[in-house]
Design an enzyme around this catalytic site. Structure first.
Site, PDB file in Angstrom:
ATOM      1  N   ASP A   1      38.328  38.651  46.855  1.00  0.00           N
ATOM      2  CA  ASP A   1      37.827  37.839  45.732  1.00  0.00           C
ATOM      3  C   ASP A   1      36.985  36.668  46.233  1.00  0.00           C
ATOM      4  OD1 ASP A   1      37.502  37.161  43.075  1.00  0.00           O
ATOM      5  OD2 ASP A   1      39.420  36.104  42.923  1.00  0.00           O
TER       6      ASP A   1
ATOM      7  N   ASN B   1      37.010  44.747  35.314  1.00  0.00           N
ATOM      8  CA  ASN B   1      35.696  44.262  35.754  1.00  0.00           C
ATOM      9  C   ASN B   1      34.529  44.815  34.928  1.00  0.00           C
ATOM     10  OD1 ASN B   1      36.704  44.014  39.243  1.00  0.00           O
ATOM     11  ND2 ASN B   1      36.518  42.382  37.746  1.00  0.00           N
TER      12      ASN B   1
HETATM   13  C1  IPE Z   1      40.230  41.016  41.147  1.00  0.00           C
HETATM   14  O1  IPE Z   1      39.360  39.946  41.088  1.00  0.00           O
HETATM   15  C2  IPE Z   1      39.483  42.301  41.273  1.00  0.00           C
HETATM   16  C3  IPE Z   1      38.826  42.536  42.553  1.00  0.00           C
HETATM   17  C4  IPE Z   1      38.861  41.758  43.606  1.00  0.00           C
HETATM   18  C5  IPE Z   1      38.078  43.754  42.629  1.00  0.00           C
HETATM   19  P1  IPE Z   1      38.835  39.344  39.716  1.00  0.00           P
HETATM   20  O2  IPE Z   1      37.883  38.255  40.077  1.00  0.00           O
HETATM   21  O3  IPE Z   1      38.339  40.409  38.837  1.00  0.00           O
HETATM   22  O4  IPE Z   1      40.168  38.741  39.064  1.00  0.00           O
HETATM   23  P2  IPE Z   1      40.360  37.578  38.021  1.00  0.00           P
HETATM   24  O5  IPE Z   1      39.481  37.873  36.839  1.00  0.00           O
HETATM   25  O6  IPE Z   1      39.949  36.308  38.683  1.00  0.00           O
HETATM   26  O7  IPE Z   1      41.816  37.583  37.707  1.00  0.00           O
HETATM   27  C1  IPE Z   2      35.375  39.829  43.867  1.00  0.00           C
HETATM   28  O1  IPE Z   2      34.530  38.741  43.726  1.00  0.00           O
HETATM   29  C2  IPE Z   2      34.655  41.146  43.749  1.00  0.00           C
HETATM   30  C3  IPE Z   2      34.839  41.838  42.461  1.00  0.00           C
HETATM   31  C4  IPE Z   2      35.677  41.487  41.534  1.00  0.00           C
HETATM   32  C5  IPE Z   2      33.996  42.989  42.198  1.00  0.00           C
HETATM   33  P1  IPE Z   2      34.217  38.112  42.313  1.00  0.00           P
HETATM   34  O2  IPE Z   2      33.004  38.762  41.768  1.00  0.00           O
HETATM   35  O3  IPE Z   2      35.392  38.153  41.427  1.00  0.00           O
HETATM   36  O4  IPE Z   2      33.885  36.610  42.726  1.00  0.00           O
HETATM   37  P2  IPE Z   2      34.315  35.295  41.951  1.00  0.00           P
HETATM   38  O5  IPE Z   2      35.803  35.353  41.763  1.00  0.00           O
HETATM   39  O6  IPE Z   2      33.603  35.294  40.652  1.00  0.00           O
HETATM   40  O7  IPE Z   2      33.905  34.189  42.853  1.00  0.00           O
HETATM   41 MG    MG Z   3      36.933  36.929  41.100  1.00  0.00          MG
END
Ligand code: IPE
Ligand code: IPE
Ligand code: MG
Length: 243
Positions: free
Chosen positions: A21, A69
């Site tokens: 993340d 997502n």
């Molecule tokens: C979890 O991260 C999913 C992945 C790393 C693929 P998210 O960024 O989607 O989670 P939330 O929304 O912060 O809980």
């Molecule tokens: C994790 O990074 C990757 C996916 C969820 C695909 P994020 O896209 O959630 O990055 P932040 O949390 O917005 O920084």
């Molecule tokens: Mg994230």
């Protein structure tokens, strides 16, 4: 890592799962679009996969795209899907050569045909590898996985092949996407969020957790090694009391 610093595999985690993340925030901090962060994040994966053997880690499971997502903009979702396709095309050779057996978990029904066929091919191509077991979670959600497993189990019952009396946790686990994998010993989440966001809900019942502030594109093999090294000091009791 020097030989004498190697992790003792009998005390280290056999299976590490990672919630990668922070890509979006990493990009935003540089005034770039979120996809720039996803590309930087994808580049980190190889280093972490290669860091598994010297750290005694046999199984690595990474969360790439959750069932939630899809709520992101169409641009970001399409960009991620094309990144997954390119990742498979670009990395296949190195994965094969490095003894990595790749598996995918998650619901493939919602993914486009081209991506699904690349996933199938990579699974087949690497199916005899045994050095590192890399599992990539795409369109994966723990609740969705349990629901899909339950649906398949219910079909078995309806067809008369399974007696409801015989259904226990072990039976249900056989219907999960992860049925061939051991449970994760350690789950790492980057970016400072202390939540699991629907990742491996069933399988992480007794996992140890590490939440680190590092954003995924900045996560290094060195930090991975430190977290794995810390694991040996954990006192895992699994609900029992030690004599
Ligand atoms: C979890 O991260 C999913 C992945 C790393 C693929 P998210 O960024 O989607 O989670 P939330 O929304 O912060 O809980
Ligand atoms: C994790 O990074 C990757 C996916 C969820 C695909 P994020 O896209 O959630 O990055 P932040 O949390 O917005 O920084
Ligand atoms: Mg994230």
């Amino acid at each position: 890592m020097a030989k004498d610093q190697e992790i003792d595999p009998s005390t280290g985690p056999n299976h590490v799962a990672v919630i990668m993340d922070g890509n979006g925030r990493w990009a935003q901090a540089r005034g770039k679009p979120r996809l720039f962060g996803h590309h930087a994040g994808a580049k980190r994966v190889r280093e972490i996969v290669e860091a598994c053997p010297p750290n005694g880690v046999k199984y690595l499971t990474i969360f790439a795209f959750s069932t939630e997502n899809w709520k992101r903009t169409q641009t970001e979702v399409a960009g991620l899907m094309s990144l997954f396709r390119r990742y498979i095309e670009k990395e296949a050779k190195a994965l094969l050569k490095n003894g990595v057996r790749v598996r995918f978990i998650g619901d493939r029904m919602k993914l486009d045909d081209k991506l699904v066929s690349l996933m199938d091919e990579l699974e087949l191509l690497t199916s005899t590898n045994d050095e590192i077991h890399l599992t990539i979670a795409i369109n994966y959600g723990g609740r969705d996985e349990v629901a899909r497993a339950t649906k398949r189990l219910a079909h078995e019952v309806a067809a008369g092949r399974l007696d409801p009396k015989d259904v226990d946790a072990e039976t249900l686990a056989k219907f999960l996407d992860t049925y061939v994998l051991p449970d994760p010993d350690l789950v790492i989440r980057t970016s400072g969020e202390a939540r699991i966001s629907n990742f491996l809900l069933w399988q992480s019942a007794y996992s140890e957790y590490e939440f680190v502030d590092t954003l995924w594109p900045d996560f290094t093999a060195e930090e991975f090694g430190k977290l794995v090294g810390k694991f040996g000091a954990r006192d895992r009791r699994f609900g029992a009391v030690k004599a």
